[in-house]
Scaffold this active site. Sequence first.
Site, PDB file in Angstrom:
ATOM      1  N   ASP A  37       0.818  -1.219   0.000  1.00  0.00           N
ATOM      2  CA  ASP A  37       0.000   0.000   0.000  1.00  0.00           C
ATOM      3  C   ASP A  37       0.850   1.268   0.000  1.00  0.00           C
ATOM      4  OD1 ASP A  37      -2.382  -1.345   0.000  1.00  0.00           O
ATOM      5  OD2 ASP A  37      -2.639  -1.299   2.167  1.00  0.00           O
ATOM      6  N   LYS A  59      -3.695   2.908  -2.090  1.00  0.00           N
ATOM      7  CA  LYS A  59      -4.952   3.651  -2.103  1.00  0.00           C
ATOM      8  C   LYS A  59      -4.828   4.850  -1.177  1.00  0.00           C
ATOM      9  CE  LYS A  59      -7.225  -0.046  -0.913  1.00  0.00           C
ATOM     10  NZ  LYS A  59      -8.324  -0.915  -0.487  1.00  0.00           N
ATOM     11  N   MET A 174      -7.903   8.915   9.075  1.00  0.00           N
ATOM     12  CA  MET A 174      -8.239   9.267   7.686  1.00  0.00           C
ATOM     13  C   MET A 174      -9.412  10.242   7.610  1.00  0.00           C
ATOM     14  SD  MET A 174      -7.961   5.347   6.277  1.00  0.00           S
ATOM     15  CE  MET A 174      -9.064   4.751   7.586  1.00  0.00           C
TER      16      MET A 174
END
Length: 501
Positions: A37, A59, A174
């Site tokens: 990632d 991502k 996030m």
Amino acid sequence: MKETGVVYLVGAGPGDPGLITEKGLSRLRICDAVVYDSLLSPRLLDEVPDQCRKIYVGKRAGRHSMKQEEINKLLVELAGEGLAVVRLKGGDPFVFGRGGEEIMALSEAGIPYEVVSGVTSAVAALASAGIPVTHRALSRSFHVMTGHTLSAEGTLPPDFDEFARLSGTLVFLMGLGNLSLIVKGLLNQGKPGDTPAAVIQNGTLPGERTIRGTIESIEEKVLAAGIESPAIIVVGEVASLDFTSTLKQPLKGCRIGVTGTDSFTKRLRKQLESLGGASECILSLLIESCRKGAEMKEAYEKLPSYTWIVFTSANGVREFFRGLLEWGHDFRSVGHVKFAAVGRGTADELLQYGFLADYIPEKYQVQDLAAGLKGLISREDRLLIPRSLNGSKELNEILDETGVPYDDIVLYDVALEGLEAEKRTEALKQLDYLTFSSASGVEAFFREADKEIKEALAGLKVVCIGDITAKALIGHGRKADIIAGVYSIKGLTEAICRDWK
């Protein structure tokens, strides 16, 4: 029938490569493929075997490289080929890492798997910023929620209200893009406006930044500071505490770019990072061996005629002894010769094969090696110098003065590998220093240096391992800012420490 492989779901930790577990590292070191990632240190990819397939599926908010269903399918396919696959995920696989979905896909396909826990940023980033998730008399619990999950109407999820009313420390991962919604939601659920809050950008990494305030003021402060993702939002009384580490390492906050062979850069980066610095490999020189060539074959056959073997690099030592065995000889073939090594690192490599260097110059550079040998050899001697294609001619010039016969043979060449030009330019702009460990490294760097790279180079300090390397740099119109007093990894590191201090 081909045997089915295995998938290891490994948590890479919060960003600092030192925070991955030993078990996670052990899985990386034996894998055939790694699927990784965005939110992890590229340093971890150095741990995989040379033949390992590296597949990026990163991502980030608004920029999805591969859909989750495609990642699931990829893992099944790779394991179906009989490979040992590491699915390397930022943080912990089960903390908003969608590890469960990947396991369901593996289970359905009959693929064996193992989960290796990782350190979650929900705890580690706070600790790095000096914020404890719990503290006696202030917070007896902590609660973690993903901050980017919106409903179809663009509002926070239905269970947000219950979450907002919880006591203790609230951590939103996030969630920076929804900071305004989160603040309003907390106030609407009765959180006092003066409740301490903080936002941590790049937690545990060199570019870490922490903004503190209250629920009412944090949004304005974050905007004013220009905080960007990835970032973590913390709400609760503990956000008012500052338990930031008081141990100040000599290179804390320093960003260093390194160039050189893979073996050298790995050792240099390890040393720099042990002192608190952040490093990035800007350019790596790959060894292209000539040990199986006709010239080296002849040199191995003529070993009885040589009285000295002169090594100018650790790479030369490794390639020489590999070739020695490959051509059907063994260490008895060099039992009669003396060895000269350009520096302590080269001598240490020689010691790995059971031989002590008979001569090492006080200064670890080629002209000093040659000058020292000049006083040790006579016309009865014969020297073998197995080294790189573009080895320094100063060695030849000084030895030619003695009249002593020698064979200077190309044992290996170097090829360029590293960041693409655009990425290299951006990386250079973030650095404080750039190191060069050889003249060949300088030549390789400028071989592909465009105008933007040269301009970026002007904005940082260049450190050279010795005078020959610095001379090569001048040949490209750039003077070295620092030349290491001792021409070794330790010397480079100490020179940077002195300047940074």
